[in-house]
Design a protein around this motif. Structure first.
Motif, PDB file in Angstrom:
ATOM      1  N   ASP A 132      -6.724  -5.319  10.065  1.00  0.00           N
ATOM      2  CA  ASP A 132      -6.105  -5.878   8.857  1.00  0.00           C
ATOM      3  C   ASP A 132      -5.896  -4.813   7.779  1.00  0.00           C
ATOM      4  OD1 ASP A 132      -4.904  -8.045   7.613  1.00  0.00           O
ATOM      5  OD2 ASP A 132      -6.729  -8.627   6.560  1.00  0.00           O
ATOM      6  N   LEU A 133      -5.594  -3.583   8.210  1.00  0.00           N
ATOM      7  CA  LEU A 133      -5.321  -2.517   7.256  1.00  0.00           C
ATOM      8  C   LEU A 133      -3.849  -2.561   6.858  1.00  0.00           C
ATOM      9  CD1 LEU A 133      -7.229   0.508   8.847  1.00  0.00           C
ATOM     10  CD2 LEU A 133      -8.005  -0.985   7.021  1.00  0.00           C
ATOM     11  N   SER A 134      -3.562  -2.177   5.642  1.00  0.00           N
ATOM     12  CA  SER A 134      -2.181  -2.122   5.176  1.00  0.00           C
ATOM     13  C   SER A 134      -1.483  -0.914   5.776  1.00  0.00           C
ATOM     14  CB  SER A 134      -2.148  -2.020   3.649  1.00  0.00           C
ATOM     15  OG  SER A 134      -2.613  -0.747   3.234  1.00  0.00           O
ATOM     16  N   TYR A 135      -0.160  -0.878   5.660  1.00  0.00           N
ATOM     17  CA  TYR A 135       0.593   0.275   6.152  1.00  0.00           C
ATOM     18  C   TYR A 135       0.110   1.552   5.476  1.00  0.00           C
ATOM     19  CZ  TYR A 135       3.951  -3.233   7.880  1.00  0.00           C
ATOM     20  OH  TYR A 135       4.541  -4.292   8.514  1.00  0.00           O
ATOM     21  N   ALA A 136      -0.116   1.470   4.176  1.00  0.00           N
ATOM     22  CA  ALA A 136      -0.567   2.651   3.433  1.00  0.00           C
ATOM     23  C   ALA A 136      -1.946   3.113   3.918  1.00  0.00           C
ATOM     24  CB  ALA A 136      -0.600   2.354   1.936  1.00  0.00           C
ATOM     25  N   ALA A 139      -1.483   4.747   7.276  1.00  0.00           N
ATOM     26  CA  ALA A 139      -0.861   6.060   7.067  1.00  0.00           C
ATOM     27  C   ALA A 139      -1.905   7.078   6.612  1.00  0.00           C
ATOM     28  CB  ALA A 139       0.270   5.949   6.049  1.00  0.00           C
ATOM     29  N   GLN A 140      -2.800   6.642   5.748  1.00  0.00           N
ATOM     30  CA  GLN A 140      -3.860   7.522   5.262  1.00  0.00           C
ATOM     31  C   GLN A 140      -4.808   7.917   6.397  1.00  0.00           C
ATOM     32  OE1 GLN A 140      -6.129   5.830   2.055  1.00  0.00           O
ATOM     33  NE2 GLN A 140      -7.677   7.419   2.126  1.00  0.00           N
ATOM     34  N   VAL A 141      -5.219   6.951   7.199  1.00  0.00           N
ATOM     35  CA  VAL A 141      -6.150   7.221   8.293  1.00  0.00           C
ATOM     36  C   VAL A 141      -5.535   8.177   9.319  1.00  0.00           C
ATOM     37  CG1 VAL A 141      -7.317   6.187  10.289  1.00  0.00           C
ATOM     38  CG2 VAL A 141      -7.411   5.048   8.077  1.00  0.00           C
ATOM     39  N   LEU A 142      -4.269   7.961   9.642  1.00  0.00           N
ATOM     40  CA  LEU A 142      -3.623   8.739  10.699  1.00  0.00           C
ATOM     41  C   LEU A 142      -2.868   9.964  10.185  1.00  0.00           C
ATOM     42  CD1 LEU A 142      -2.232   5.813  12.889  1.00  0.00           C
ATOM     43  CD2 LEU A 142      -4.366   7.078  13.161  1.00  0.00           C
ATOM     44  N   SER A 143      -2.880  10.146   8.868  1.00  0.00           N
ATOM     45  CA  SER A 143      -2.153  11.263   8.247  1.00  0.00           C
ATOM     46  C   SER A 143      -0.672  11.248   8.640  1.00  0.00           C
ATOM     47  CB  SER A 143      -2.784  12.610   8.620  1.00  0.00           C
ATOM     48  OG  SER A 143      -4.119  12.657   8.205  1.00  0.00           O
ATOM     49  N   LEU A 144      -0.065  10.088   8.469  1.00  0.00           N
ATOM     50  CA  LEU A 144       1.343   9.894   8.792  1.00  0.00           C
ATOM     51  C   LEU A 144       2.078   9.332   7.585  1.00  0.00           C
ATOM     52  CD1 LEU A 144       0.992   8.020  12.215  1.00  0.00           C
ATOM     53  CD2 LEU A 144       1.731  10.378  11.899  1.00  0.00           C
ATOM     54  N   PRO A 145       3.392   9.507   7.521  1.00  0.00           N
ATOM     55  CA  PRO A 145       4.163   8.810   6.491  1.00  0.00           C
ATOM     56  C   PRO A 145       4.152   7.295   6.757  1.00  0.00           C
ATOM     57  CG  PRO A 145       5.451  10.606   7.475  1.00  0.00           C
ATOM     58  CD  PRO A 145       4.204  10.441   8.296  1.00  0.00           C
ATOM     59  N   VAL A 146       4.261   6.514   5.713  1.00  0.00           N
ATOM     60  CA  VAL A 146       4.247   5.054   5.861  1.00  0.00           C
ATOM     61  C   VAL A 146       5.391   4.598   6.760  1.00  0.00           C
ATOM     62  CG1 VAL A 146       4.474   2.865   4.632  1.00  0.00           C
ATOM     63  CG2 VAL A 146       3.056   4.669   3.675  1.00  0.00           C
TER      64      VAL A 146
END
Length: 173
Positions: A132-136, A139-146
């Motif tokens: 239930d994590l947000s896209y942001a 993105a933070q966890v995986l070091s990716l753009p949203v």
């Protein structure tokens, strides 16, 4: 950390509300109740040990990153368990044995489809749908753009939809 350490109280206040989501995410990652329990425990122990390094960013994302990293480290050393320990073996409150068997079979198929996803798609799907994590946060966890997270999630869902419909078609034959 000492028992009266204020950082311990802060850790507990932040971490305990996340426990159900962390467990769902661990179940989705491992497909096994015992391994999920171990992964959650290891995640909380590691988070507590390194809580002093927590910078105050999104705590749920920080915890998800710890879980992901632990799972990746453990995945190569874990032996497969029996199907009895599989996600599909979880008790179901279905009213009849036939419905229980059908439900377990569908869970097993879904688990297999999720496990067959490429790692990048699987991680995004598990973090979003089970964590239930947000896209942001993802993105933070995986070091990716949203946008990449959104694209991967869309591709993962589309793959699952097509694969699921294919399974349902084959079961009608």
């Amino acid at each position: 950390m000492m028992a009266d350490d204020p950082s311990r109280a802060k850790f507990l206040a932040l971490a305990l509300p996340l426990l159900p989501k962390q467990h769902r995410m661990a179940m989705a990652m491992t497909g096994n109740r015992s391994r999920a329990d171990d992964l959650v425990q290891d995640t909380y122990l590691r988070a507590l040990k390194y809580f002093r390094s927590y910078q105050g960013e999104d705590f749920a994302a920080w915890m998800a990153a710890i879980m992901r990293n632990l799972h990746r480290d453990q995945i190569h050393t874990t032996l497969p368990m029996d199907d009895d320990d599989d996600l599909s073996a979880l008790p179901d409150p279905a009213p009849s044995p036939e419905q229980m068997i059908l439900h377990a079979d569908r869970n097993r198929h879904l688990h297999d489809l999720i496990a067959a996803l490429p790692e990048g798609l699987r991680e995004v799907l598990v973090m979003r749908e089970f964590g239930d994590l947000s896209y942001a946060q993802i993105a933070q966890v995986l070091s990716l753009p949203v946008g990449t997270v959104m694209s991967r999630l869309s591709r993962a869902r589309e793959y699952l939809r097509k694969a699921w419909l294919n399974i349902d078609d084959e079961s009608l034959i």
